[in-house]
Design an enzyme around this catalytic site. Structure first.
Site, PDB file in Angstrom:
ATOM      1  N   GLU A 171      40.326  82.656  71.464  1.00 29.16           N
ATOM      2  CA  GLU A 171      40.856  82.999  72.589  1.00 29.16           C
ATOM      3  C   GLU A 171      39.966  82.729  73.771  1.00 29.16           C
ATOM      4  O   GLU A 171      39.192  83.690  74.563  1.00 29.16           O
ATOM      5  CB  GLU A 171      40.954  84.529  72.772  1.00 29.16           C
ATOM      6  CG  GLU A 171      42.066  85.130  71.692  1.00 29.16           C
ATOM      7  CD  GLU A 171      42.621  86.278  71.929  1.00 29.16           C
ATOM      8  OE1 GLU A 171      43.755  86.582  71.302  1.00 29.16           O
ATOM      9  OE2 GLU A 171      42.236  87.186  72.740  1.00 29.16           O
ATOM     10  N   GLU A 356      47.070  85.686  65.184  1.00 29.30           N
ATOM     11  CA  GLU A 356      47.048  87.071  65.529  1.00 29.30           C
ATOM     12  C   GLU A 356      48.383  87.477  66.171  1.00 29.30           C
ATOM     13  O   GLU A 356      49.014  86.893  66.947  1.00 29.30           O
ATOM     14  CB  GLU A 356      46.125  87.671  66.670  1.00 29.30           C
ATOM     15  CG  GLU A 356      44.649  87.489  66.289  1.00 29.30           C
ATOM     16  CD  GLU A 356      43.418  87.778  67.510  1.00 29.30           C
ATOM     17  OE1 GLU A 356      43.836  88.674  68.307  1.00 29.30           O
ATOM     18  OE2 GLU A 356      42.442  87.506  67.316  1.00 29.30           O
TER      19      GLU A 356
END
Length: 446
Positions: A171, A356
């Protein structure tokens, strides 16, 4: 769009992998094994940053309980475990001497994963920057790509030959913009120059790690990018333009750099003046081929124009959809749209893994049971979106639920629970939730 109640493993391609994910600082217990301090320790110790000033000192104590956790993963009929390596555990000063005790932990963890017939999927960096590097400017420092490359090689030396996949960075938007422009995560800056430079340097570090690991013969390399499903709050032209700017900053900046070697014009309008000189020279390394793309997706975000703020003049707007404990709007169709957008606009047939996807909920153990029907529905609906994307041509090869365990949820401390396994943070007792049992049944091989 709700899924069929008969959704099973057999509804996915034969070699599709199902797993669960965690991150080092959130589960291991950073006070164990000789780890050095990281910028999350100091961020949490600063009043007002983290709920109840909680930190990752103990977390879930996976440092000592990893075998129990891998037993639960195997018993749940999963195929794989996605974990991250802590830079400050392995290199307490960020550079120089290696903490052998910390490095050996990952050797034991990978062995435990493999011994249970599971695949180890590693992420080299998931947000715990050593304090010594943070003192030098962290992700704003021009040399951080080289420092990160050194760390990546140390991890590769120890466990690289046994990993099913390697992600460089988790991320990058959170590492950079969320942490240096919005100030919500460590180091907690609100500075557009720091934001722009960290947004570039985190991608430069990705490119450096890919270059070094590729030279070692690795062919399982990728990056994990988080995406939101961004929509304008209204049909007003200014809201549409605001949503376009946010999409450029939050979503397109990172995927366009990796897939196309460019940054989106709508983001450069505000950020280019603050980028390091010669940034264009780094784009070839940033956009060199990867072997797979990791996708993190959780929610839909409505965006409106905010005339009271300077660029990018955006503000989030709460919509009408049901939300998770985080206040995030639930939209499984957003995951389908994202996977098709990636296929059609960016990566073509490159393998994609949903690295995720999950939801936080206010879970409680009652009579030894955790009923989390909302999470069960969330998982089923998003798995249905994945199945639809596969049927429409997306090369989706895996899904990792976030998270295996309730854990340290960064600025929200231990209040927000994403796990399919409940953790009592006083006793550290693990209690599988109804969602775990649902997935265990769904993933059973006939």
């Amino acid at each position: 769009m709700a899924t069929s109640p008969n959704l099973t493993r057999a509804a996915f391609p034969k070699d599709f992998r199902f797993g669960a994910a965690t991150a080092a600082y959130q589960v291991e217990g950073h006070s164990f094994g000789g780890a050095g301090t990281c910028h999350w320790d100091t961020f949490a110790a600063t009043p007002g940053n983290v709920l109840r000033a909680e930190d990752g000192a103990i977390a879930c104590d996976q440092y000592h309980r990893y075998e129990e956790d891998m037993d639960l993963l195997k018993a749940g009929n999963f195929d794989a475990y996605r974990f991250s390596t802590s830079w400050s555990r392995v290199m307490p000063e960020g550079r120089g001497p290696v903490n052998q005790e910390g490095l050996d932990y990952y050797d034991r963890l990978v062995d435990a994963i493999l011994e249970r017939g599971l695949e180890p999927h590693a992420t080299i960096y998931h947000w715990e920057l050593p304090s010594a590097l943070s003192d030098l400017g962290g992700w704003t420092h021009p040399d951080i790509a080289q420092w990160f490359g050194d760390f990546a090689e140390i991890i590769d030396d120890k466990i690289g030959d046994r990993l099913a996949s390697v992600a460089t960075i988790n991320e990058p938007w959170c590492v950079s913009y969320l942490s240096h422009m919005l100030g919500h995560h460590a180091p907690g800056l609100r500075n557009i120059r720091a934001a722009a430079r960290s947004m570039h340097h985190v991608l430069k570090a990705h490119g450096e790690a890919i270059t070094r690991l590729r030279a070692r013969g690795r062919d399982n390399l990728g990056i994990v990018i988080n995406f939101e499903h961004t929509q304008p709050a209204s049909d007003a032209p200014e809201d549409i333009a605001a949503a376009t700017r946010q999409d450029a900053i939050n979503n397109r900046w990172f995927i366009e750099a990796v897939a196309k070697g460019q940054y989106p014009t709508e983001a450069l309008e505000g950020l280019e003046a603050h980028l390091p000189n010669g940034w264009q020279d780094d784009m070839a390394a940033i956009s060199q081929p990867i072997d797979w793309l990791g996708v993190n997706y959780y929610f839909r975000q409505l965006v409106a124009h905010d005339a009271t703020e300077t660029w990018p003049s955006t503000k989030p707007v709460q919509g009408h959809l049901a939300t998770t404990q985080m206040g995030w709007e639930i939209l499984p169709d957003g995951l389908y749209a994202l996977l098709m957008r990636l296929k059609n606009d960016y990566v073509g047939d490159l393998p994609i893994m949903v690295t995720e996807n999950g939801m936080a909920w206010d879970d409680h153990v009652r009579n030894g049971i955790v009923e989390d029907s909302e999470r069960c529905a969330y998982i089923r609906d998003h798995m249905g979106a994945m199945q639809r994307a596969i049927n429409d041509g997306a090369n989706l090869t895996g899904f990792f639920y976030w998270s295996l365990l309730d854990n340290y949820e960064w600025a929200f401390g231990y209040e927000r629970r994403f796990g399919m396994i409940h953790v009592d943070f006083e006793t550290l007792k693990r209690t599988p939730k109804a969602s775990y049992h649902m997935l265990k049944d769904l993933l059973a091989r006939s």
